[in-house]
Design an enzyme around this catalytic site. Structure first.
Site, PDB file in Angstrom:
ATOM      1  N   HIS A  99      82.320  31.893  29.670  1.00 27.31           N
ATOM      2  CA  HIS A  99      83.113  33.111  29.875  1.00 27.31           C
ATOM      3  C   HIS A  99      82.224  34.346  29.847  1.00 27.31           C
ATOM      4  O   HIS A  99      81.078  34.308  29.391  1.00 27.31           O
ATOM      5  CB  HIS A  99      84.188  33.248  28.780  1.00 27.31           C
ATOM      6  CG  HIS A  99      83.623  33.471  27.414  1.00 27.31           C
ATOM      7  ND1 HIS A  99      82.981  32.479  26.697  1.00 27.31           N
ATOM      8  CD2 HIS A  99      83.572  34.584  26.634  1.00 27.31           C
ATOM      9  CE1 HIS A  99      82.578  32.960  25.544  1.00 27.31           C
ATOM     10  NE2 HIS A  99      82.914  34.243  25.470  1.00 27.31           N
ATOM     11  N   ASP A 101      82.811  38.101  28.065  1.00 29.85           N
ATOM     12  CA  ASP A 101      83.727  38.625  27.048  1.00 29.85           C
ATOM     13  C   ASP A 101      84.788  39.532  27.673  1.00 29.85           C
ATOM     14  O   ASP A 101      84.470  40.490  28.388  1.00 29.85           O
ATOM     15  CB  ASP A 101      82.943  39.417  25.976  1.00 29.85           C
ATOM     16  CG  ASP A 101      82.095  38.501  25.105  1.00 29.85           C
ATOM     17  OD1 ASP A 101      82.457  37.312  24.944  1.00 29.85           O
ATOM     18  OD2 ASP A 101      81.053  38.975  24.593  1.00 29.85           O
ATOM     19  N   HIS A 258      78.532  33.085  29.079  1.00 30.52           N
ATOM     20  CA  HIS A 258      77.963  32.445  27.896  1.00 30.52           C
ATOM     21  C   HIS A 258      78.928  31.421  27.320  1.00 30.52           C
ATOM     22  O   HIS A 258      80.118  31.408  27.644  1.00 30.52           O
ATOM     23  CB  HIS A 258      77.514  33.464  26.844  1.00 30.52           C
ATOM     24  CG  HIS A 258      78.594  34.345  26.308  1.00 30.52           C
ATOM     25  ND1 HIS A 258      79.119  35.397  27.018  1.00 30.52           N
ATOM     26  CD2 HIS A 258      79.246  34.356  25.113  1.00 30.52           C
ATOM     27  CE1 HIS A 258      80.039  36.018  26.313  1.00 30.52           C
ATOM     28  NE2 HIS A 258      80.146  35.390  25.139  1.00 30.52           N
ATOM     29  N   ARG A 273      79.704  40.499  15.955  1.00 32.48           N
ATOM     30  CA  ARG A 273      79.618  40.838  17.383  1.00 32.48           C
ATOM     31  C   ARG A 273      80.152  42.239  17.649  1.00 32.48           C
ATOM     32  O   ARG A 273      81.218  42.594  17.168  1.00 32.48           O
ATOM     33  CB  ARG A 273      80.399  39.843  18.236  1.00 32.48           C
ATOM     34  CG  ARG A 273      80.027  39.962  19.712  1.00 32.48           C
ATOM     35  CD  ARG A 273      80.876  39.093  20.598  1.00 32.48           C
ATOM     36  NE  ARG A 273      82.172  39.696  20.836  1.00 32.48           N
ATOM     37  CZ  ARG A 273      83.139  39.107  21.534  1.00 32.48           C
ATOM     38  NH1 ARG A 273      82.957  37.907  22.037  1.00 32.48           N
ATOM     39  NH2 ARG A 273      84.289  39.712  21.721  1.00 32.48           N
TER      40      ARG A 273
HETATM   41  C1  SIN Z   1      81.106  34.807  21.881  1.00 31.46           C
HETATM   42  O1  SIN Z   1      81.691  34.265  22.804  1.00 31.46           O
HETATM   43  O2  SIN Z   1      80.873  36.001  21.866  1.00 31.46           O
HETATM   44  C2  SIN Z   1      80.615  33.954  20.711  1.00 31.46           C
HETATM   45  C3  SIN Z   1      79.309  33.332  21.014  1.00 31.46           C
HETATM   46  C4  SIN Z   1      78.832  32.472  19.886  1.00 31.46           C
HETATM   47  O3  SIN Z   1      79.488  32.358  18.852  1.00 31.46           O
HETATM   48  O4  SIN Z   1      77.773  31.851  20.045  1.00 31.46           O
END
Ligand code: SIN
Length: 282
Positions: A99, A101, A258, A273
């Site tokens: 995805h 974000d 990611h 984050r």
């Molecule tokens: C996310 O999707 O921002 C989380 C990524 C992660 O936990 O590695």
């Protein structure tokens, strides 16, 4: 001395010699912004940032965003704890599918910053895939479908229509608002966007939030989207980060996808984050 080392042939760079907890000079800020545009994912190890330091870093790239649907830290509305407890075994994980974000927002985050606090001894890596090389190498037949076309994004995990079954939902340590009819609203973004600093084109589609291509039904779109996803998540286009506490990773949320790997049941994993905004994708 600041040193930048490429991580793979197509995506990612590790930067050494910068201490992000200190005031970031104008020249270093320009270097970081330019490097992010070019390499799409930046890794800086051993930073051990406090939440305010992480926010200061985030603002180098753009205004920090407060996102809907995911409860932030009590002390900071713009920081999310990406947490999976050791006790949360056998379920999903936040971000455990390719995805970008919050691509379903009218102006999705331009980028995100993850700051590693507590990391399992093994597992819990994050993988990013470059959507610029994915676009460049997309077969001509698929390019002709996505060029000049918009795609529809919907906040599927947070809405009603596409709500995932309770047992497959992401872990309980991340409080999410579910069942909001507003999250079912369709948002249109170009399927191919241009990175404003490099001028490179990138695919802007992802399996979590993209429901269909404009001018097509979901049924008509799905086989095409699935073929695109097989291409744009190829390991050849990706870099994988093995986290250590203190690591900071910054990524361009518009030109990468990611994926959070979910292979560490029984171990606690905590990262903070933040996200930053930019001009709407064009
Ligand atoms: C996310 O999707 O921002 C989380 C990524 C992660 O936990 O590695």
């Amino acid at each position: 001395m600041t040193v930048l080392k490429k991580l793979t042939g197509f995506i990612g760079a590790e930067i050494e010699g910068l201490t992000l907890s200190e005031t970031i000079s104008g020249a270093d800020a320009e270097f970081l912004k330019r490097s992010l545009a070019e390499y799409q994912v930046l890794v800086l190890r051993g930073q051990f940032l406090t939440p305010p330091e992480q926010k200061a870093l985030t603002r180098v790239f753009g205004p920090a965003l407060q996102l809907p649907y995911v409860a932030p830290l009590e002390e900071d509305p713009e920081t999310i704890a990406v947490l999976k407890e050791a006790s949360e075994a056998g379920g999903g994980v936040f971000g455990g599918e390719w995805h970008a974000d919050f691509s379903f927002l009218a102006n999705p985050p331009a980028g995100s910053v993850l700051n590693a606090i507590e990391i399992p001894e093994v597992g819990g890596d994050t993988v990013w895939a470059s959507q610029t090389i994915a676009y460049d190498s997309l077969p001509a037949a698929l390019k002709s479908v996505v060029d000049e076309r918009r795609a529809v994004h919907v906040g599927k995990p947070y809405g009603v229509k596409f709500a995932p079954p309770a047992e497959t939902r992401a872990n309980a340590s991340i409080r999410m608002t579910r069942g909001d009819p507003d999250a079912d609203r369709e948002t249109f973004h170009p399927a191919v966007i241009t990175q404003p600093l490099t001028g490179r084109k990138a695919l802007f589609l992802n399996p979590i939030y993209t429901t269909r291509l404009d001018g097509m039904t979901e049924e008509e779109s799905q086989p095409i989207l699935q073929e695109i996803y097989r291409h744009c998540t190829r390991p050849d286009f990706s870099c994988r980060h093995k986290w250590q506490p203190g690591d900071v990773v910054i990524w361009d949320n518009r030109t990468t996808l990611h994926y959070a790997t979910n292979d560490y049941d029984g171990h606690r994993r905590l990262l903070y984050r933040t996200t930053f905004s930019g001009a709407a994708p064009v």
